[in-house]
Motif scaffolding. Structure first.
Motif, short mmCIF file in Angstrom:
data_model
loop_
_atom_site.label_atom_id
_atom_site.label_comp_id
_atom_site.label_asym_id
_atom_site.label_seq_id
_atom_site.Cartn_x
_atom_site.Cartn_y
_atom_site.Cartn_z
N VAL A 120 -0.09 3.48 2.41
CA VAL A 120 -1.45 3.95 2.33
C VAL A 120 -1.25 4.74 0.76
O VAL A 120 -2.30 4.45 -0.18
CB VAL A 120 -1.92 4.95 3.10
N PHE B 262 -1.31 2.03 -2.27
CA PHE B 262 -1.78 0.79 -1.84
C PHE B 262 -2.36 -0.03 -3.00
O PHE B 262 -2.23 -1.09 -3.17
CB PHE B 262 -3.30 1.50 -1.24
N LYS C 31 -1.64 -6.03 1.06
CA LYS C 31 -2.65 -5.28 1.39
C LYS C 31 -3.56 -5.72 2.50
O LYS C 31 -3.75 -4.82 3.36
CB LYS C 31 -3.72 -5.22 0.13
N LEU D 263 -3.63 -1.64 10.27
CA LEU D 263 -4.25 -0.29 10.70
C LEU D 263 -5.37 -0.91 11.85
O LEU D 263 -5.77 -0.14 12.75
CB LEU D 263 -5.20 0.30 9.43
#
Length: 535
Positions: A295, A298, A306, A313
């Motif tokens: 994160v 990123f 990505k 998530l």
């Protein structure tokens, strides 16, 4: 070091790690056991193991699952679990056979995941080994292995990395010949664990949607169609007989869970993951750190990474009560039972990300990291409850479980309310409940009933009725009827009736097995041919 020697050393390493992974089982310091507090699947699968002793000729074992003629092998895929039966026969011990089988499963998980990354992601050996160890020693797999003992899902985890990596290579790099690997790996997953197949289908569809530009290629869909057809034929030995049984005999499904009740609280998922415990579903501390690192970095990640983090998530969101599971309760999605099953995919993608991140670290620090992971695994096993357990490291105690364990999944619906009476071997002769002497083994149920009347006696025998159940009376084949309580019913002549009940596969099941075997052989031959032609 030449290629052959390198592969030999690597496979020996994986084999040793496989046995170390379950060292407490092998030494007996923490035996394979059923934990009452954890309510795992150990008893279910140890009975499945026993029921496989003659499965190629007799699909039903009459001395397991309380001796009611439970047809679990019609409904739960067994072919990838069968090696456990072979080990049991070789070692003359089902407990030792199970332990060796589980070590082999861990070895296969390490080897296949390494090969998948090396071949289809074009990773170097270091990065592939990192993924292999992360995936195999992941907390979610540890929970399945040592807590739930979900043999089906453990077997599926062998092939899931192969499916996903070959599919990504197929879609993103136009490696259309991968359709056969996609087919074989999906077939192996389906023949191991049906729910994992459902989850992986969702994941592959999600990958197609995310990479919709690549999906516009008509060759993608032509080769995916090949994979679907080959998968359908290769797995026909499972789904065709299963659907046949369900069509003619309505059966109970595994329990219907309230999805929102089994979803996790977000804070519980986070807290339990920090503790990396094998007692409750979580992803473990290391994968939490990988999420945090991903994160915060990123913008530096590749486009593919990505995507992996984003899907991860989403999968973790699906594991929690934050997702509106109540909206899907009355849909086929409820077959998933536990929303936290999506942790499987989150774990897979985080291990792929972790391998990418950790491959940049010097080898000496990686050795230290995995030494800690190995030690933690051992400590977490030792931390499992020590009270209220049924140890499964003695064959004498295991034999007792065959008689006592009951599982109503896949019972004929007509037997639902009469399950206890059937399990207590209650015969119904001309409408009257009676007890009778009987003998049972892995292939037959035998009893002798005497009819003192001139009229035929209606005998309702406490063996569940499925297609393929057969009976002989005084050595002659007789027609079996289905009783109102879902059991075998026979019409017996006057005098002494020596009854032998056994089982066989239906014609459809036999033809399905032949089709699956031929398809599998052809796929393997084609795969070998393409490899040889390329070389």
């Amino acid at each position: 070091m030449n290629k052959f020697l390198k592969n030999l050393v690597l496979n020996i390493f994986f084999l040793l790690v496989g046995f170390f992974y379950e060292l407490p089982f092998i030494t007996g310091s923490k035996p394979l056991a059923y934990y009452f507090k954890l309510n795992g699947d150990q008893l279910f699968h140890i009975n499945r193991l026993h029921s496989l002793s003659h499965v190629f000729t007799n699909p039903i074992a009459f001395d397991s699952y309380h001796g009611v003629g439970y047809g679990v092998n019609f409904f739960y895929p067994w072919i990838t679990f069968y090696p456990a039966s072979l080990f049991s026969k070789l070692l003359n011990s089902e407990s030792k056979g199970m332990v060796v089988f589980l070590a082999t499963v861990t070895y296969a998980t390490l080897a296949v995941s390494y090969y998948a990354c090396k071949k289809y992601l074009n990773w170097n050996s270091k990065q592939s080994i990192i993924f292999s160890l992360l995936w195999t020693f992941s907390t979610y797999r540890g929970i399945n292995f040592f807590n739930r003992t979900d043999i089906g899902e453990l077997l599926a985890t062998i092939f899931i990395p192969l499916l996903v990596t070959s599919f990504l290579d197929f879609l993103l790099h136009k490696e259309y010949k991968n359709w056969i690997v996609i087919s074989l790996s999906m077939s192996a997953i389906l023949l191991s664990h049906v729910l994992s197949t459902l989850i992986m289908t969702i994941v592959l569809l999600l990958i197609l949607i995310i990479n919709y530009r690549h999906s516009l290629d008509v060759k993608v869909w032509i080769n995916l169609l090949k994979a679907v057809i080959a998968t359908s034929l290769t797995t026909m030995l499972y789904w065709a007989p299963m659907l046949q049984q369900k069509y003619y005999i309505p059966t109970l499904r595994p329990f219907t869970a309230v999805l929102s009740d089994w979803a996790l609280n977000i804070d519980d998922l986070f807290i339990h993951s920090i503790g990396s415990s094998y007692l409750t579903p979580n992803i473990g501390l290391l994968l939490i750190l990988i999420i945090i690192y991903g994160v915060f970095n990123f913008s530096k990640l590749s486009a593919n990474n990505k995507q992996l983090l984003a899907v991860t998530l989403v999968c973790l969101w699906l594991c929690t009560k934050a997702f509106p599971w109540h909206l899907l309760q009355n849909t086929p999605v409820n077959y998933l039972q536990f929303p936290w099953r999506f942790m499987l995919i989150a774990t897979l993608f985080l291990c792929l990300l972790g391998a990418t991140f950790l491959s940049k670290i010097q080898s000496k620090y990686l050795i230290l990291l995995f030494s800690i992971i190995f030690a933690s695994n051992y400590a977490l096993i030792q931390g499992l409850p020590s009270e209220n357990i049924l140890p499964m490291n003695r064959d004498t105690s295991i034999a007792k479980y065959y008689k006592d364990y009951v599982n109503n999944d896949y019972y004929p619906k007509a037997a639902e309310k009469e399950g206890y009476n059937i399990e207590q071997k209650e015969f119904i002769l001309n409408g009257k409940k009676k007890k009778a002497n009987y003998k049972e083994n892995s292939t037959t149920f035998t009893t002798t009933l005497i009819n003192n009347n001139n009229k035929k006696m209606v005998a309702d025998i406490p063996i569940l009725y499925y297609l393929g159940v057969t009976a002989k009376v005084n050595g002659k084949d007789v027609t079996i009827l289905k009783s109102t309580r879902g059991t075998v019913k026979l019409l017996l002549n006057k005098g002494k009736n020596n009854i032998v009940i056994s089982s066989k596969y239906t014609k459809l099941a036999v033809y399905s097995q032949i089709i699956s075997l031929v398809t599998f052989v052809l796929c393997c031959c084609w795969l070998i041919y393409t490899r040889l032609r390329k070389n």
